[in-house]
Design a protein around this motif. Structure first.
Motif, PDB file in Angstrom:
ATOM      1  N   ALA A 127       0.822  -1.213   0.000  1.00 26.67           N
ATOM      2  CA  ALA A 127       0.000   0.000   0.000  1.00 26.67           C
ATOM      3  C   ALA A 127       0.856   1.263   0.000  1.00 26.67           C
ATOM      4  O   ALA A 127       0.475   2.290  -0.576  1.00 26.67           O
ATOM      5  CB  ALA A 127      -0.938   0.001   1.204  1.00 26.67           C
ATOM      6  N   SER A 164       5.589  -9.266  -4.093  1.00 24.22           N
ATOM      7  CA  SER A 164       4.141  -9.126  -4.192  1.00 24.22           C
ATOM      8  C   SER A 164       3.750  -8.837  -5.625  1.00 24.22           C
ATOM      9  O   SER A 164       4.519  -8.255  -6.397  1.00 24.22           O
ATOM     10  CB  SER A 164       3.653  -7.995  -3.285  1.00 24.22           C
ATOM     11  N   ALA A 166       0.933  -6.930  -6.947  1.00 21.63           N
ATOM     12  CA  ALA A 166      -0.182  -6.029  -6.642  1.00 21.63           C
ATOM     13  C   ALA A 166      -0.988  -5.630  -7.861  1.00 21.63           C
ATOM     14  O   ALA A 166      -1.966  -4.884  -7.736  1.00 21.63           O
ATOM     15  CB  ALA A 166       0.355  -4.781  -5.942  1.00 21.63           C
ATOM     16  N   ARG A 169      -5.850  -8.152  -8.080  1.00 17.68           N
ATOM     17  CA  ARG A 169      -6.547  -7.933  -6.811  1.00 17.68           C
ATOM     18  C   ARG A 169      -7.904  -8.627  -6.828  1.00 17.68           C
ATOM     19  O   ARG A 169      -8.470  -8.921  -7.888  1.00 17.68           O
ATOM     20  CB  ARG A 169      -6.730  -6.432  -6.549  1.00 17.68           C
ATOM     21  N   LYS A 173      -8.393  -6.379   0.779  1.00 18.07           N
ATOM     22  CA  LYS A 173      -7.097  -5.853   1.205  1.00 18.07           C
ATOM     23  C   LYS A 173      -5.945  -6.824   0.982  1.00 18.07           C
ATOM     24  O   LYS A 173      -4.822  -6.560   1.407  1.00 18.07           O
ATOM     25  CB  LYS A 173      -7.160  -5.461   2.687  1.00 18.07           C
ATOM     26  N   VAL A 175      -3.079  -8.940  -1.163  1.00 19.20           N
ATOM     27  CA  VAL A 175      -2.195  -8.800  -2.320  1.00 19.20           C
ATOM     28  C   VAL A 175      -1.505 -10.145  -2.547  1.00 19.20           C
ATOM     29  O   VAL A 175      -0.856 -10.667  -1.637  1.00 19.20           O
ATOM     30  CB  VAL A 175      -1.134  -7.702  -2.092  1.00 19.20           C
ATOM     31  N   GLN A 192      -2.297  -5.874   2.295  1.00 21.62           N
ATOM     32  CA  GLN A 192      -1.643  -4.748   1.627  1.00 21.62           C
ATOM     33  C   GLN A 192      -0.908  -3.813   2.579  1.00 21.62           C
ATOM     34  O   GLN A 192      -0.005  -3.093   2.170  1.00 21.62           O
ATOM     35  CB  GLN A 192      -2.678  -3.944   0.830  1.00 21.62           C
ATOM     36  N   THR A 201       7.689  -5.394  -3.716  1.00 23.77           N
ATOM     37  CA  THR A 201       6.548  -5.288  -4.630  1.00 23.77           C
ATOM     38  C   THR A 201       7.098  -5.130  -6.038  1.00 23.77           C
ATOM     39  O   THR A 201       7.774  -4.145  -6.340  1.00 23.77           O
ATOM     40  CB  THR A 201       5.644  -4.088  -4.273  1.00 23.77           C
TER      41      THR A 201
END
Length: 214
Positions: A127, A164, A166, A169, A173, A175, A192, A201
């Protein structure tokens, strides 16, 4: 007596392209997509003309991606010293993870350019990383793209870092991420907002297909 034509030597990028396509074939992509191997290879061939010039950094210059690949069979086809890749996610839950619409992922085979597994953002929650990725003109990787990276280099999770994904989705929340569990590649998920010392990420600079760049 005329001289014989000199055969052009393949470039380093072309050799790497061939190696990656071979790896996708070995992972069973033609069979899973119900294609003859020759047809599968032909579908990837237009990407040869889009290969990037040699990169002057430590990132991954390009990765060949086939959209719509079957996640679990391809993951299980990746073998490391501990055994094949795996996931404990249920099929219906895994199917909920979709590429973000704004990524405009091509529908045909394409190249990921300048892939960064996220070694510079270890221990930072996705995030908090994503705004910086966007500000740099980059985008996060999807599950299919992460698997393509893994197929192209089964040792990537150890030689670089776990990461990750990302760009896929499920509307919550979570990932998805690839990491090493019991010396085997594992696909799972993390929240996240949760940092992990071993998890970055992943992102790329662009997606480019034979029809148009993205």
């Amino acid at each position: 007596m005329s001289a014989l034509p000199v055969a052009a030597c393949p470039t380093e990028a072309e050799l790497e392209f061939d190696r990656q396509v071979d790896a996708l074939v070995q992972a069973g992509l033609p069979e899973h997509l119900e294609l003859l191997e020759s047809c599968f290879r032909a579908s990837c061939e237009p990407l040869r003309d889009l290969l990037p010039p040699p990169a002057g950094h430590d990132g991954i210059p390009f990765v060949v991606v086939v959209p719509g690949l079957p996640v679990v069979p391809v993951l299980e086809a990746v073998h490391t010293v501990g055994g094949p890749g795996f996931t404990t996610m249920e099929d219906d839950d895994l199917a909920r993870f979709r590429p973000l619409p704004e990524l405009e992922v091509p529908a045909a085979p394409y190249l990921l350019l300048d892939v960064d597994p996220g070694g510079g953002n270890l221990n930072v929650p996705p995030a908090k990383v994503l705004p910086g990725i966007a500000a740099a003109g980059r985008t996060p990787l999807t599950i299919a793209e992460g698997l393509a990276v893994l197929v192209s280099d089964p040792g990537v999770l150890r030689s670089r870092n776990c990461f990750s994904l990302a760009g896929s989705r499920a509307g919550d929340k979570r990932v998805p991420a690839l990491w090493v569990s019991a010396r085997r590649p594992r696909l799972g998920w993390c929240y996240q907002g949760a940092p992990h010392t071993w998890l970055g990420t992943a992102s790329c600079a662009a997606r480019v297909g034979a029809s148009a760049p993205v």
